[in-house]
Design a protein around this motif. Sequence first.
Motif, PDB file in Angstrom:
ATOM      1  N   ALA A  86      42.390  35.052  15.730  1.00  0.00           N
ATOM      2  CA  ALA A  86      41.402  34.101  16.253  1.00  0.00           C
ATOM      3  C   ALA A  86      40.020  34.754  16.292  1.00  0.00           C
ATOM      4  O   ALA A  86      39.887  35.971  16.422  1.00  0.00           O
ATOM      5  N   ARG A  87      38.993  33.913  16.180  1.00  0.00           N
ATOM      6  CA  ARG A  87      37.636  34.384  16.449  1.00  0.00           C
ATOM      7  C   ARG A  87      37.435  34.381  17.955  1.00  0.00           C
ATOM      8  O   ARG A  87      37.763  33.404  18.625  1.00  0.00           O
ATOM      9  N   VAL A  88      36.911  35.466  18.476  1.00  0.00           N
ATOM     10  CA  VAL A  88      36.659  35.549  19.916  1.00  0.00           C
ATOM     11  C   VAL A  88      35.158  35.410  20.151  1.00  0.00           C
ATOM     12  O   VAL A  88      34.368  36.256  19.728  1.00  0.00           O
ATOM     13  N   HIS A  89      34.795  34.321  20.805  1.00  0.00           N
ATOM     14  CA  HIS A  89      33.390  34.058  21.123  1.00  0.00           C
ATOM     15  C   HIS A  89      33.102  34.539  22.543  1.00  0.00           C
ATOM     16  O   HIS A  89      33.906  34.329  23.454  1.00  0.00           O
ATOM     17  N   HIS A  90      31.957  35.193  22.731  1.00  0.00           N
ATOM     18  CA  HIS A  90      31.550  35.682  24.048  1.00  0.00           C
ATOM     19  C   HIS A  90      30.508  34.736  24.636  1.00  0.00           C
ATOM     20  O   HIS A  90      29.437  34.550  24.058  1.00  0.00           O
ATOM     21  N   GLU A  91      30.839  34.127  25.765  1.00  0.00           N
ATOM     22  CA  GLU A  91      29.854  33.345  26.512  1.00  0.00           C
ATOM     23  C   GLU A  91      29.117  34.308  27.439  1.00  0.00           C
ATOM     24  O   GLU A  91      29.748  34.994  28.253  1.00  0.00           O
ATOM     25  N   ARG A  92      27.796  34.364  27.324  1.00  0.00           N
ATOM     26  CA  ARG A  92      27.032  35.404  28.026  1.00  0.00           C
ATOM     27  C   ARG A  92      26.067  34.811  29.044  1.00  0.00           C
ATOM     28  O   ARG A  92      25.547  33.713  28.870  1.00  0.00           O
ATOM     29  N   VAL A  93      25.829  35.581  30.087  1.00  0.00           N
ATOM     30  CA  VAL A  93      24.798  35.306  31.080  1.00  0.00           C
ATOM     31  C   VAL A  93      23.903  36.547  31.141  1.00  0.00           C
ATOM     32  O   VAL A  93      24.391  37.647  31.414  1.00  0.00           O
ATOM     33  N   ALA A  94      22.624  36.365  30.844  1.00  0.00           N
ATOM     34  CA  ALA A  94      21.680  37.487  30.828  1.00  0.00           C
ATOM     35  C   ALA A  94      22.191  38.624  29.954  1.00  0.00           C
ATOM     36  O   ALA A  94      22.045  39.798  30.289  1.00  0.00           O
ATOM     37  N   GLY A  95      22.828  38.267  28.834  1.00  0.00           N
ATOM     38  CA  GLY A  95      23.315  39.255  27.893  1.00  0.00           C
ATOM     39  C   GLY A  95      24.667  39.852  28.228  1.00  0.00           C
ATOM     40  O   GLY A  95      25.201  40.646  27.453  1.00  0.00           O
ATOM     41  N   VAL A  96      25.240  39.483  29.381  1.00  0.00           N
ATOM     42  CA  VAL A  96      26.527  40.038  29.821  1.00  0.00           C
ATOM     43  C   VAL A  96      27.617  38.996  29.616  1.00  0.00           C
ATOM     44  O   VAL A  96      27.453  37.830  29.995  1.00  0.00           O
ATOM     45  N   THR A  97      28.734  39.398  29.024  1.00  0.00           N
ATOM     46  CA  THR A  97      29.829  38.463  28.766  1.00  0.00           C
ATOM     47  C   THR A  97      30.423  37.943  30.070  1.00  0.00           C
ATOM     48  O   THR A  97      30.859  38.723  30.925  1.00  0.00           O
TER      49      THR A  97
END
Length: 229
Positions: free
Chosen positions: A207-218
């Motif tokens: 699977a492709r793992v997408h990172h949802e980030r806040v202020a650059g942090v996952t």
Amino acid sequence: MAVNEGAAARVRHAMVDAPGSLGARMRARRWELVEQSFPDLATMSVLDLGGTVESWRRAPVRPKDVTVLNLFEPGESDDASLLPVTGDACRAREALAAAGAPTSYDVVFSNSLLEHVGGHAQRVALAAEVHALAPRFWVQTPYRYFPVEPHWLFPGLQFLPMAARARLAARWPLAHSRPESRSAAMSEVQWTELVGVAELRAYFPGARVHHERVAGVTKSLVAVGGGAS
């Protein structure tokens, strides 16, 4: 811990639920990613593991039809394209068959369920159901190493000893809901086990793992299988 329950509820609402809040902005971005990953979603049948009918009523996207499987309260629907089923997502095919629902879909969707199913063996079972039920999938889960535990909005709660987590869960005012007793608080923290990238890749290889980030942090991870690149 003396707290003003109303003030705490207002703080949580402003952070998570209110229009324009961080939570609302992240949910909007997540739906955009769903549409990008599955551009033909409007023609697809979707199985939502762990969701609710109401969440799909509010969603800005609408598949051809959605079956919602939830262990406790999937909701109610008089819409033929939105089918609620009560059952265990880790035994989804069995629950769906018992309810007379389809056991094959275009996409399996799961949002913030993987961390609540009860440990590694149950996560393996859930992943097996996802792979068996559709050729495409979208599985989102909060990231273990984000500094603030997302269910209680408490910094580093996930790294504390279990007894300390339970004590905080019983009293922390920014939790989604306050447990009725210390034993209920212990149960809630025992049923919440965040995972990292390595675990998610092991459950959904390829699977492709997408990172949802806040202020650059996952903050959250999404495993996407069979969608558009």
